[in-house]
Write a protein that holds these residues in place. Sequence first.
Motif, PDB file in Angstrom:
ATOM      1  N   PRO A 154       4.340  11.451  15.965  1.00 30.93           N
ATOM      2  CA  PRO A 154       4.290  12.354  14.802  1.00 30.93           C
ATOM      3  C   PRO A 154       5.652  12.840  14.322  1.00 30.93           C
ATOM      4  CG  PRO A 154       3.519  13.456  16.799  1.00 30.93           C
ATOM      5  CD  PRO A 154       3.628  12.006  17.137  1.00 30.93           C
ATOM      6  N   ALA A 155       6.660  12.846  15.203  1.00 31.72           N
ATOM      7  CA  ALA A 155       7.985  13.334  14.807  1.00 31.72           C
ATOM      8  C   ALA A 155       8.865  12.239  14.222  1.00 31.72           C
ATOM      9  CB  ALA A 155       8.682  13.969  16.011  1.00 31.72           C
ATOM     10  N   LEU A 156       8.399  10.995  14.243  1.00 32.26           N
ATOM     11  CA  LEU A 156       9.196   9.860  13.785  1.00 32.26           C
ATOM     12  C   LEU A 156       8.863   9.562  12.318  1.00 32.26           C
ATOM     13  CD1 LEU A 156      11.168   7.546  14.483  1.00 32.26           C
ATOM     14  CD2 LEU A 156       9.186   6.211  15.243  1.00 32.26           C
ATOM     15  N   PRO A 157       9.812   9.759  11.405  1.00 29.94           N
ATOM     16  CA  PRO A 157       9.519   9.496   9.988  1.00 29.94           C
ATOM     17  C   PRO A 157       9.314   8.012   9.710  1.00 29.94           C
ATOM     18  CG  PRO A 157      11.850  10.046  10.283  1.00 29.94           C
ATOM     19  CD  PRO A 157      11.177  10.281  11.598  1.00 29.94           C
ATOM     20  N   VAL A 158       8.321   7.718   8.885  1.00 25.45           N
ATOM     21  CA  VAL A 158       8.007   6.347   8.488  1.00 25.45           C
ATOM     22  C   VAL A 158       8.144   6.224   6.981  1.00 25.45           C
ATOM     23  CG1 VAL A 158       6.265   4.525   8.441  1.00 25.45           C
ATOM     24  CG2 VAL A 158       6.404   6.067  10.421  1.00 25.45           C
ATOM     25  N   VAL A 159       8.889   5.227   6.540  1.00 26.87           N
ATOM     26  CA  VAL A 159       9.035   4.936   5.114  1.00 26.87           C
ATOM     27  C   VAL A 159       8.419   3.572   4.846  1.00 26.87           C
ATOM     28  CG1 VAL A 159      10.661   4.450   3.239  1.00 26.87           C
ATOM     29  CG2 VAL A 159      11.125   6.307   4.859  1.00 26.87           C
ATOM     30  N   VAL A 160       7.521   3.507   3.874  1.00 27.17           N
ATOM     31  CA  VAL A 160       6.904   2.241   3.489  1.00 27.17           C
ATOM     32  C   VAL A 160       7.833   1.495   2.538  1.00 27.17           C
ATOM     33  CG1 VAL A 160       5.019   1.191   2.171  1.00 27.17           C
ATOM     34  CG2 VAL A 160       4.534   2.994   3.833  1.00 27.17           C
ATOM     35  N   ILE A 161       8.049   0.209   2.820  1.00 30.22           N
ATOM     36  CA  ILE A 161       8.782  -0.670   1.913  1.00 30.22           C
ATOM     37  C   ILE A 161       7.831  -1.790   1.534  1.00 30.22           C
ATOM     38  CG2 ILE A 161      10.702  -2.267   1.672  1.00 30.22           C
ATOM     39  CD1 ILE A 161      12.397  -0.532   3.279  1.00 30.22           C
ATOM     40  N   SER A 162       7.540  -1.910   0.236  1.00 26.92           N
ATOM     41  CA  SER A 162       6.467  -2.815  -0.167  1.00 26.92           C
ATOM     42  C   SER A 162       6.800  -3.553  -1.457  1.00 26.92           C
ATOM     43  CB  SER A 162       5.174  -2.021  -0.366  1.00 26.92           C
ATOM     44  OG  SER A 162       4.135  -2.834  -0.862  1.00 26.92           O
ATOM     45  N   ALA A 163       6.215  -4.759  -1.594  1.00 26.16           N
ATOM     46  CA  ALA A 163       6.329  -5.491  -2.849  1.00 26.16           C
ATOM     47  C   ALA A 163       5.507  -4.817  -3.937  1.00 26.16           C
ATOM     48  CB  ALA A 163       5.854  -6.928  -2.657  1.00 26.16           C
ATOM     49  N   SER A 164       4.590  -3.963  -3.541  1.00 26.34           N
ATOM     50  CA  SER A 164       3.748  -3.236  -4.487  1.00 26.34           C
ATOM     51  C   SER A 164       4.417  -1.935  -4.906  1.00 26.34           C
ATOM     52  CB  SER A 164       2.398  -2.907  -3.840  1.00 26.34           C
ATOM     53  OG  SER A 164       1.685  -1.951  -4.603  1.00 26.34           O
ATOM     54  N   ASP A 165       4.183  -1.531  -6.155  1.00 24.92           N
ATOM     55  CA  ASP A 165       4.575  -0.194  -6.576  1.00 24.92           C
ATOM     56  C   ASP A 165       3.403   0.481  -7.297  1.00 24.92           C
ATOM     57  OD1 ASP A 165       4.540  -1.588  -8.917  1.00 24.92           O
ATOM     58  OD2 ASP A 165       6.560  -1.039  -9.558  1.00 24.92           O
ATOM     59  N   ARG A 166       2.187   0.061  -6.940  1.00 28.10           N
ATOM     60  CA  ARG A 166       0.997   0.640  -7.552  1.00 28.10           C
ATOM     61  C   ARG A 166       0.857   2.101  -7.152  1.00 28.10           C
ATOM     62  NH1 ARG A 166      -3.808  -3.198  -5.816  1.00 28.10           N
ATOM     63  NH2 ARG A 166      -2.794  -2.763  -3.813  1.00 28.10           N
ATOM     64  N   ALA A 167       0.451   2.937  -8.107  1.00 26.85           N
ATOM     65  CA  ALA A 167       0.287   4.358  -7.827  1.00 26.85           C
ATOM     66  C   ALA A 167      -0.696   4.584  -6.682  1.00 26.85           C
ATOM     67  CB  ALA A 167      -0.180   5.085  -9.087  1.00 26.85           C
ATOM     68  N   SER A 168      -1.763   3.773  -6.630  1.00 26.90           N
ATOM     69  CA  SER A 168      -2.764   3.962  -5.572  1.00 26.90           C
ATOM     70  C   SER A 168      -2.156   3.723  -4.195  1.00 26.90           C
ATOM     71  CB  SER A 168      -3.949   3.017  -5.799  1.00 26.90           C
ATOM     72  OG  SER A 168      -3.528   1.664  -5.838  1.00 26.90           O
ATOM     73  N   ASP A 169      -1.261   2.740  -4.084  1.00 25.88           N
ATOM     74  CA  ASP A 169      -0.615   2.477  -2.799  1.00 25.88           C
ATOM     75  C   ASP A 169       0.365   3.590  -2.430  1.00 25.88           C
ATOM     76  OD1 ASP A 169      -1.989   0.118  -2.372  1.00 25.88           O
ATOM     77  OD2 ASP A 169      -0.425  -1.152  -3.247  1.00 25.88           O
ATOM     78  N   VAL A 170       1.107   4.077  -3.436  1.00 22.26           N
ATOM     79  CA  VAL A 170       2.046   5.175  -3.196  1.00 22.26           C
ATOM     80  C   VAL A 170       1.296   6.402  -2.698  1.00 22.26           C
ATOM     81  CG1 VAL A 170       3.743   6.711  -4.234  1.00 22.26           C
ATOM     82  CG2 VAL A 170       3.661   4.313  -4.931  1.00 22.26           C
ATOM     83  N   ILE A 171       0.239   6.761  -3.408  1.00 17.41           N
ATOM     84  CA  ILE A 171      -0.533   7.953  -3.048  1.00 17.41           C
ATOM     85  C   ILE A 171      -1.148   7.806  -1.662  1.00 17.41           C
ATOM     86  CG2 ILE A 171      -2.593   9.302  -3.629  1.00 17.41           C
ATOM     87  CD1 ILE A 171      -1.970   8.682  -6.592  1.00 17.41           C
ATOM     88  N   ARG A 172      -1.711   6.637  -1.381  1.00 13.80           N
ATOM     89  CA  ARG A 172      -2.341   6.431  -0.075  1.00 13.80           C
ATOM     90  C   ARG A 172      -1.318   6.528   1.051  1.00 13.80           C
ATOM     91  NH1 ARG A 172      -5.843   1.119   1.958  1.00 13.80           N
ATOM     92  NH2 ARG A 172      -6.240   1.899   4.078  1.00 13.80           N
ATOM     93  N   ALA A 173      -0.142   5.945   0.850  1.00 12.42           N
ATOM     94  CA  ALA A 173       0.888   5.980   1.890  1.00 12.42           C
ATOM     95  C   ALA A 173       1.344   7.406   2.170  1.00 12.42           C
ATOM     96  CB  ALA A 173       2.080   5.114   1.477  1.00 12.42           C
ATOM     97  N   ILE A 174       1.603   8.170   1.118  1.00  8.96           N
ATOM     98  CA  ILE A 174       2.036   9.559   1.303  1.00  8.96           C
ATOM     99  C   ILE A 174       0.916  10.382   1.917  1.00  8.96           C
ATOM    100  CG2 ILE A 174       2.884  11.630   0.153  1.00  8.96           C
ATOM    101  CD1 ILE A 174       4.896   9.332   0.260  1.00  8.96           C
TER     102      ILE A 174
END
Length: 241
Positions: free
Chosen positions: A74-94
């Motif tokens: 839980p203390a380790l930050p995760v950043v998604v790097i994706s070929a997608s930039d769809r709003a649904s994917d952004v929202i789901r990841a956050i």
Amino acid sequence: MRVLLIDDHPLILSALRTVIEGLGDGVEVQGAGSAAEARALLAGREDFDLVLLDLQLGDASGFDVLDEFRANYPALPVVVISASDRASDVIRAIDQGAMGFVPKRTSNEVLAQALRLVMSGGIYVPPMSLGSESPEPAPLVPPGTPALAPVHVLASEGGYQSIPGLDSLGLTPRQTDVLALLLQGKPNKIIARELGVSVETIKDHVAAVLKALGVSSRTQAVLAVAQMGQRRPSESFSTFR
């Protein structure tokens, strides 16, 4: 800084490694070509400072891996790097706890800025992704309408509101404290404990914060504040740390 980079495409893995290692002296990147390899690396050492995660892995769903890592580390930050930039994917990841979402089409400079923001305690999301989905057509705009109007329409239809800055929201000091803890993903019970008030009081503060931001959920609040930070680069997220 030690970074775990997870991507099953060797060329992309190599390219991203080069970019990240170029962020400064002392940056060490460990690559993993699969979720299984990433799990083994994390189990073998506990000194990673950041995880960069591709959503499309050969042996697992990136969203499932994100859930797993947020639960186990839980203390380790995760950043998604994706070929997608769809709003649904952004929202789901956050919504699942990612501290950032960086499309692979992003420039090296923006990638570097995004990672620095995350390491300083902020959240990065790609500009103009909120409320819009590709490849759906943009709404029709009457002739003579300013060029930026479609962006505003898309944002409005997506349930978001353009916020000029935190100072314009009219939050009380206590509501600002609640927003700071909300951005860290903490539930009402934990926020109440840390601030020494009742859960019901926190619920009232959260409702006031969401109303001020013009959003209807915690995830939208995180995204709205992240967008505000990008529109006002001179402002730091240190207010919320």
